[in-house]
Motif scaffolding. Structure first.
Motif, PDB file in Angstrom:
ATOM      1  N   SER A  56      -0.510  -6.369   9.392  1.00 45.04           N
ATOM      2  CA  SER A  56       0.798  -5.939   8.918  1.00 45.04           C
ATOM      3  C   SER A  56       0.718  -5.711   7.411  1.00 45.04           C
ATOM      4  O   SER A  56      -0.278  -6.049   6.774  1.00 45.04           O
ATOM      5  CB  SER A  56       1.859  -6.984   9.262  1.00 45.04           C
ATOM      6  OG  SER A  56       1.533  -8.219   8.673  1.00 45.04           O
ATOM      7  N   TRP A  57       1.757  -5.141   6.851  1.00 48.15           N
ATOM      8  CA  TRP A  57       1.820  -4.924   5.412  1.00 48.15           C
ATOM      9  C   TRP A  57       1.740  -6.280   4.711  1.00 48.15           C
ATOM     10  O   TRP A  57       2.261  -7.272   5.207  1.00 48.15           O
ATOM     11  CB  TRP A  57       3.133  -4.223   5.042  1.00 48.15           C
ATOM     12  CG  TRP A  57       3.222  -2.812   5.537  1.00 48.15           C
ATOM     13  CD1 TRP A  57       3.812  -2.384   6.687  1.00 48.15           C
ATOM     14  CD2 TRP A  57       2.701  -1.640   4.901  1.00 48.15           C
ATOM     15  NE1 TRP A  57       3.693  -1.021   6.803  1.00 48.15           N
ATOM     16  CE2 TRP A  57       3.010  -0.537   5.720  1.00 48.15           C
ATOM     17  CE3 TRP A  57       2.003  -1.411   3.715  1.00 48.15           C
ATOM     18  CZ2 TRP A  57       2.660   0.772   5.396  1.00 48.15           C
ATOM     19  CZ3 TRP A  57       1.648  -0.113   3.393  1.00 48.15           C
ATOM     20  CH2 TRP A  57       1.964   0.962   4.222  1.00 48.15           C
ATOM     21  N   GLU A  73       0.486  -2.895  -1.552  1.00 48.49           N
ATOM     22  CA  GLU A  73      -0.569  -3.002  -0.538  1.00 48.49           C
ATOM     23  C   GLU A  73      -1.931  -2.687  -1.148  1.00 48.49           C
ATOM     24  O   GLU A  73      -2.906  -3.396  -0.910  1.00 48.49           O
ATOM     25  CB  GLU A  73      -0.278  -2.063   0.638  1.00 48.49           C
ATOM     26  CG  GLU A  73      -1.217  -2.237   1.800  1.00 48.49           C
ATOM     27  CD  GLU A  73      -1.099  -3.602   2.453  1.00 48.49           C
ATOM     28  OE1 GLU A  73      -2.150  -4.124   2.898  1.00 48.49           O
ATOM     29  OE2 GLU A  73       0.013  -4.154   2.544  1.00 48.49           O
ATOM     30  N   ILE A 125      -2.965  -1.279   9.677  1.00 49.78           N
ATOM     31  CA  ILE A 125      -1.636  -1.874   9.611  1.00 49.78           C
ATOM     32  C   ILE A 125      -0.790  -1.347  10.769  1.00 49.78           C
ATOM     33  O   ILE A 125      -0.771  -0.151  11.040  1.00 49.78           O
ATOM     34  CB  ILE A 125      -0.962  -1.532   8.259  1.00 49.78           C
ATOM     35  CG1 ILE A 125      -1.787  -2.113   7.098  1.00 49.78           C
ATOM     36  CG2 ILE A 125       0.476  -2.035   8.223  1.00 49.78           C
ATOM     37  CD1 ILE A 125      -1.345  -1.643   5.734  1.00 49.78           C
ATOM     38  N   GLU A 126      -0.102  -2.269  11.431  1.00 48.24           N
ATOM     39  CA  GLU A 126       0.762  -1.895  12.550  1.00 48.24           C
ATOM     40  C   GLU A 126       1.862  -0.953  12.084  1.00 48.24           C
ATOM     41  O   GLU A 126       2.311  -1.020  10.948  1.00 48.24           O
ATOM     42  CB  GLU A 126       1.415  -3.138  13.156  1.00 48.24           C
ATOM     43  CG  GLU A 126       0.464  -4.016  13.910  1.00 48.24           C
ATOM     44  CD  GLU A 126       1.177  -5.209  14.518  1.00 48.24           C
ATOM     45  OE1 GLU A 126       2.416  -5.300  14.439  1.00 48.24           O
ATOM     46  OE2 GLU A 126       0.482  -6.054  15.070  1.00 48.24           O
ATOM     47  N   GLY A 127       2.311  -0.117  12.981  1.00 45.26           N
ATOM     48  CA  GLY A 127       3.417   0.779  12.676  1.00 45.26           C
ATOM     49  C   GLY A 127       3.293   2.060  13.461  1.00 45.26           C
ATOM     50  O   GLY A 127       2.435   2.210  14.330  1.00 45.26           O
ATOM     51  N   ARG A 155      -1.806   3.078   6.328  1.00 50.22           N
ATOM     52  CA  ARG A 155      -1.765   2.248   7.536  1.00 50.22           C
ATOM     53  C   ARG A 155      -3.028   2.391   8.357  1.00 50.22           C
ATOM     54  O   ARG A 155      -3.590   1.410   8.830  1.00 50.22           O
ATOM     55  CB  ARG A 155      -0.551   2.617   8.404  1.00 50.22           C
ATOM     56  CG  ARG A 155       0.714   1.924   8.067  1.00 50.22           C
ATOM     57  CD  ARG A 155       1.810   2.061   9.110  1.00 50.22           C
ATOM     58  NE  ARG A 155       1.904   3.363   9.743  1.00 50.22           N
ATOM     59  CZ  ARG A 155       1.308   3.691  10.881  1.00 50.22           C
ATOM     60  NH1 ARG A 155       0.557   2.824  11.530  1.00 50.22           N
ATOM     61  NH2 ARG A 155       1.456   4.906  11.397  1.00 50.22           N
ATOM     62  N   SER A 202       3.132   0.037  18.327  1.00 50.49           N
ATOM     63  CA  SER A 202       2.160   0.199  17.251  1.00 50.49           C
ATOM     64  C   SER A 202       1.070   1.187  17.650  1.00 50.49           C
ATOM     65  O   SER A 202       0.872   1.468  18.821  1.00 50.49           O
ATOM     66  CB  SER A 202       1.539  -1.151  16.903  1.00 50.49           C
ATOM     67  OG  SER A 202       0.813  -1.648  17.997  1.00 50.49           O
TER      68      SER A 202
END
Length: 143
Positions: free
Chosen positions: A9-10, A108, A83-85, A78, A2
């Motif tokens: 998270s989403w 989102e 948001i993770e990713g 994100r 991440s």
């Protein structure tokens, strides 16, 4: 893996498209409209939905350029909301699952309190709708 500073998270999964059938149908038939609305809100109204939608359509005629364009906004979402990713997953989902990615981004923004169909200005007006007139000055104005 991440990105640094990501904490969440989403709000929905990538394939939860049918939880909002109206958004799903619009994105399936006119992804340029859905994406344009999202990009206008992410950019806080600096560029209109129509400009983003037109660019999406123009880039759509070339292999994966529209996916790259939408990937940039997925990454912005994100980063704005922690948001993770990773940019690699943003790219893959935007290029190979573009309709699902656009629907997820729409959901989102809705989860974050936006009415996506209203655009940036509409959302700003809704937030300030409690203020309808300047406060009355006691005794009126005089010089």
């Amino acid at each position: 893996m991440s990105e640094k500073g990501a904490v969440g998270s989403w709000s929905t999964g990538l394939c939860d498209c049918f939880s909002d059938c109206g958004n799903c149908c619009l994105t399936l038939c006119c992804p340029c409209v859905s994406f344009g609305r999202i990009a206008e809100i992410v950019d806080q109204g600096t560029t209109s939905c129509c400009v983003h939608g037109t660019l999406f359509c123009l880039l759509g005629g070339f292999t994966y350029f529209a996916g790259i364009y939408t990937c940039l906004y997925r990454t912005k979402i994100r980063r704005q909301y922690g948001i993770e990713g990773h940019q690699c997953t943003d790219f893959l989902s935007s290029c190979f699952c573009s309709h699902c990615a656009i629907c997820q981004e729409h959901r989102e923004l809705q989860a974050r309190g936006f009415r996506v169909s209203a655009g940036w200005e509409g959302n700003v007006q809704m937030q300030t709708s409690g203020v309808t007139a300047a406060p009355a000055v006691e005794g009126g104005m005089s010089r």
